[in-house]
Design a protein around this motif. Structure first.
Motif, PDB file in Angstrom:
ATOM      1  N   ILE A  84       0.848  -1.201   0.000  1.00  0.00           N
ATOM      2  CA  ILE A  84       0.000   0.000   0.000  1.00  0.00           C
ATOM      3  C   ILE A  84       0.879   1.246   0.000  1.00  0.00           C
ATOM      4  O   ILE A  84       0.628   2.203  -0.746  1.00  0.00           O
ATOM      5  CB  ILE A  84      -0.936  -0.012   1.236  1.00  0.00           C
ATOM      6  N   VAL A  85       1.919   1.238   0.809  1.00  0.00           N
ATOM      7  CA  VAL A  85       2.791   2.411   0.948  1.00  0.00           C
ATOM      8  C   VAL A  85       3.690   2.593  -0.274  1.00  0.00           C
ATOM      9  O   VAL A  85       3.772   3.683  -0.852  1.00  0.00           O
ATOM     10  CB  VAL A  85       3.645   2.300   2.236  1.00  0.00           C
ATOM     11  N   HIS A  86       4.373   1.514  -0.678  1.00  0.00           N
ATOM     12  CA  HIS A  86       5.412   1.620  -1.718  1.00  0.00           C
ATOM     13  C   HIS A  86       4.961   1.179  -3.105  1.00  0.00           C
ATOM     14  O   HIS A  86       5.695   1.338  -4.077  1.00  0.00           O
ATOM     15  CB  HIS A  86       6.638   0.788  -1.315  1.00  0.00           C
ATOM     16  N   GLY A  87       3.789   0.568  -3.176  1.00  0.00           N
ATOM     17  CA  GLY A  87       3.301   0.083  -4.460  1.00  0.00           C
ATOM     18  C   GLY A  87       3.678  -1.372  -4.690  1.00  0.00           C
ATOM     19  O   GLY A  87       4.460  -1.965  -3.947  1.00  0.00           O
ATOM     20  N   ASP A  88       3.056  -1.927  -5.711  1.00  0.00           N
ATOM     21  CA  ASP A  88       3.238  -3.350  -6.024  1.00  0.00           C
ATOM     22  C   ASP A  88       3.380  -3.469  -7.535  1.00  0.00           C
ATOM     23  O   ASP A  88       2.458  -3.910  -8.220  1.00  0.00           O
ATOM     24  CB  ASP A  88       2.013  -4.124  -5.490  1.00  0.00           C
ATOM     25  N   PRO A  89       4.526  -3.045  -8.078  1.00  0.00           N
ATOM     26  CA  PRO A  89       4.676  -3.003  -9.543  1.00  0.00           C
ATOM     27  C   PRO A  89       4.534  -4.364 -10.215  1.00  0.00           C
ATOM     28  O   PRO A  89       4.100  -4.461 -11.358  1.00  0.00           O
ATOM     29  CB  PRO A  89       6.097  -2.445  -9.737  1.00  0.00           C
ATOM     30  N   ASP A  90       4.866  -5.443  -9.485  1.00  0.00           N
ATOM     31  CA  ASP A  90       4.777  -6.787 -10.083  1.00  0.00           C
ATOM     32  C   ASP A  90       3.375  -7.374 -10.002  1.00  0.00           C
ATOM     33  O   ASP A  90       3.114  -8.452 -10.508  1.00  0.00           O
ATOM     34  CB  ASP A  90       5.740  -7.767  -9.370  1.00  0.00           C
ATOM     35  N   GLY A  91       2.476  -6.677  -9.291  1.00  0.00           N
ATOM     36  CA  GLY A  91       1.135  -7.219  -9.128  1.00  0.00           C
ATOM     37  C   GLY A  91       1.135  -8.536  -8.383  1.00  0.00           C
ATOM     38  O   GLY A  91       0.354  -9.431  -8.660  1.00  0.00           O
ATOM     39  N   TRP A  92       2.036  -8.635  -7.395  1.00  0.00           N
ATOM     40  CA  TRP A  92       2.204  -9.910  -6.678  1.00  0.00           C
ATOM     41  C   TRP A  92       0.982 -10.263  -5.840  1.00  0.00           C
ATOM     42  O   TRP A  92       0.621 -11.413  -5.688  1.00  0.00           O
ATOM     43  CB  TRP A  92       3.463  -9.819  -5.797  1.00  0.00           C
ATOM     44  N   SER A  93       0.310  -9.233  -5.319  1.00  0.00           N
ATOM     45  CA  SER A  93      -0.884  -9.504  -4.510  1.00  0.00           C
ATOM     46  C   SER A  93      -2.065  -9.763  -5.439  1.00  0.00           C
ATOM     47  O   SER A  93      -1.962  -9.643  -6.651  1.00  0.00           O
ATOM     48  CB  SER A  93      -1.189  -8.322  -3.608  1.00  0.00           C
ATOM     49  N   ARG A  94      -3.208 -10.046  -4.848  1.00  0.00           N
ATOM     50  CA  ARG A  94      -4.385 -10.400  -5.653  1.00  0.00           C
ATOM     51  C   ARG A  94      -4.990  -9.196  -6.374  1.00  0.00           C
ATOM     52  O   ARG A  94      -5.856  -9.342  -7.215  1.00  0.00           O
ATOM     53  CB  ARG A  94      -5.428 -11.062  -4.762  1.00  0.00           C
ATOM     54  N   GLN A  95      -4.541  -7.970  -6.013  1.00  0.00           N
ATOM     55  CA  GLN A  95      -5.116  -6.775  -6.651  1.00  0.00           C
ATOM     56  C   GLN A  95      -4.455  -6.412  -7.969  1.00  0.00           C
ATOM     57  O   GLN A  95      -4.857  -5.444  -8.598  1.00  0.00           O
ATOM     58  CB  GLN A  95      -4.980  -5.554  -5.732  1.00  0.00           C
ATOM     59  N   GLY A  96      -3.401  -7.106  -8.337  1.00  0.00           N
ATOM     60  CA  GLY A  96      -2.676  -6.719  -9.546  1.00  0.00           C
ATOM     61  C   GLY A  96      -1.721  -5.562  -9.255  1.00  0.00           C
ATOM     62  O   GLY A  96      -1.552  -5.164  -8.109  1.00  0.00           O
ATOM     63  N   ALA A  97      -1.107  -5.030 -10.308  1.00  0.00           N
ATOM     64  CA  ALA A  97      -0.101  -3.970 -10.143  1.00  0.00           C
ATOM     65  C   ALA A  97      -0.733  -2.722  -9.531  1.00  0.00           C
ATOM     66  O   ALA A  97      -1.859  -2.349  -9.878  1.00  0.00           O
ATOM     67  CB  ALA A  97       0.529  -3.647 -11.482  1.00  0.00           C
ATOM     68  N   ARG A  98      -0.012  -2.099  -8.595  1.00  0.00           N
ATOM     69  CA  ARG A  98      -0.522  -0.896  -7.917  1.00  0.00           C
ATOM     70  C   ARG A  98       0.595   0.125  -7.749  1.00  0.00           C
ATOM     71  O   ARG A  98       1.751  -0.234  -7.566  1.00  0.00           O
ATOM     72  CB  ARG A  98      -1.010  -1.261  -6.503  1.00  0.00           C
ATOM     73  N   GLU A  99       0.189   1.372  -7.755  1.00  0.00           N
ATOM     74  CA  GLU A  99       1.096   2.474  -7.422  1.00  0.00           C
ATOM     75  C   GLU A  99       1.165   2.581  -5.900  1.00  0.00           C
ATOM     76  O   GLU A  99       0.183   2.301  -5.216  1.00  0.00           O
ATOM     77  CB  GLU A  99       0.512   3.796  -7.956  1.00  0.00           C
ATOM     78  N   GLY A 100       2.286   3.046  -5.392  1.00  0.00           N
ATOM     79  CA  GLY A 100       2.382   3.303  -3.959  1.00  0.00           C
ATOM     80  C   GLY A 100       1.575   4.529  -3.574  1.00  0.00           C
ATOM     81  O   GLY A 100       1.542   5.506  -4.316  1.00  0.00           O
ATOM     82  N   GLY A 101       0.910   4.477  -2.425  1.00  0.00           N
ATOM     83  CA  GLY A 101       0.096   5.618  -1.978  1.00  0.00           C
ATOM     84  C   GLY A 101       0.687   6.334  -0.783  1.00  0.00           C
ATOM     85  O   GLY A 101       0.072   7.262  -0.247  1.00  0.00           O
TER      86      GLY A 101
END
Length: 289
Positions: A84-101
């Motif tokens: 949530i803080v730094h983002g998930d560029p690889d989409g490793w979680s179930r939400q897919g790729a995310r920007e850090g907030g």
């Protein structure tokens, strides 16, 4: 479907009904009704459905509201906080790729967990804690901030706290001591050794054992189970993960609790009914139902 992917067979039913103290029905195949019916047919009559992110926590609360034998736990998993803080560029979680907030996004997510934690079908805040297996130093600060916030939320709402502790024993115990643990604290998928079990016992923390207690290489877990006070022992599946031997690697589900419970009774050298009675009592006390 290969034998490796096939669901294991139904075990012999337990004579004394018990609860699965930690499961993820939303990650399992089939409907909730089927999963619960299959579990009940072998004496697993109650489950604690655990959320790992906002979507899963909302689902847990809704599912627990719809089924009286399902109780919910809501939280941001320790691996979710850094995403949530730094983002998930690889989409490793179930939400897919995310920007850090940033920290603001974590605050918003924690506010939603706080709102869900107030609901009656929600019996616990978790799984929260620390996971150093996948998190580098940059993610640890987010994990710790999230963990401390979850402890506060659990205490304010009078709910149990469910701990996820992976390769982080000393820091988890330290933070619990610093913040003051909630009255009811559960180490889910207990992964410490006998020495740590003595520390947990002294603090009155529950230790919940999963299918990995049956694995060949898990002697430290069996040693921990031997020294844990019986009144602080729970059983869980963490399904669809950690399927007990001899079904390791195949999909796990609440109906496989009897396999793990029987292995635990053997380790404790008590009969399975005595083990089931203790676990049934302990789970109701831990989660306040």
């Amino acid at each position: 479907m290969s034998a490796k992917q096939a669901p294991p067979p139904l075990p012999e039913p337990l004579r004394v009904p018990v609860a699965d103290a930690h499961t993820h029905l939303d990650m399992q195949d089939g409907t909730v009704e089927d999963g619960l019916a299959k579990a009940a047919s072998v004496g697993v009559t109650t489950v604690v459905q655990v959320g790992c992110d906002l979507k899963g926590s909302r689902w847990a609360a809704e599912t627990a509201a719809a089924y009286e034998n399902v109780h919910a736990a809501v939280a941001l998993h320790p691996n979710e906080a850094p995403r949530i803080v730094h983002g998930d560029p690889d989409g490793w979680s179930r939400q897919g790729a995310r920007e850090g907030g940033g920290d603001a996004a974590l605050d918003d997510a924690l506010a939603e967990i706080d709102r869900l934690a107030a609901l009656a079908p929600v019996r616990a805040v978790g799984e929260t804690g620390l996971d150093y297996f996948r998190t580098g130093p940059e993610g640890m600060a987010a994990q710790e901030r999230s963990f401390r916030a979850h402890i506060e939320i659990a205490k304010r709402h009078g709910k149990a706290l469910v701990i996820h502790d992976r390769e982080a024993h000393a820091d988890v115990l330290r933070i619990l001591a610093e913040e003051g643990a909630p009255e009811r604290t559960v180490f889910h998928c207990y992964s410490g050794d006998a020495e740590m079990a003595e520390v947990c016992a002294a603090a009155g923390y529950y230790m919940s054992f999963a299918g990995n207690v049956t694995f060949k290489n898990a002697q430290p877990l069996r040693d921990a189970l031997t020294v844990a006070p019986l009144e602080l022992v729970l059983v869980e599946t963490d399904a669809p993960f950690l399927t007990p031997a001899p079904y390791r690697g195949r999909p796990n589900a609440p109906y496989l609790i009897p396999v793990t419970l029987r292995a635990m009774a053997e380790v404790r050298e008590i009969d399975e009914d005595a083990m089931a009675e203790a676990i049934s009592r302990n789970t109701a006390r831990a989660f306040g139902y």
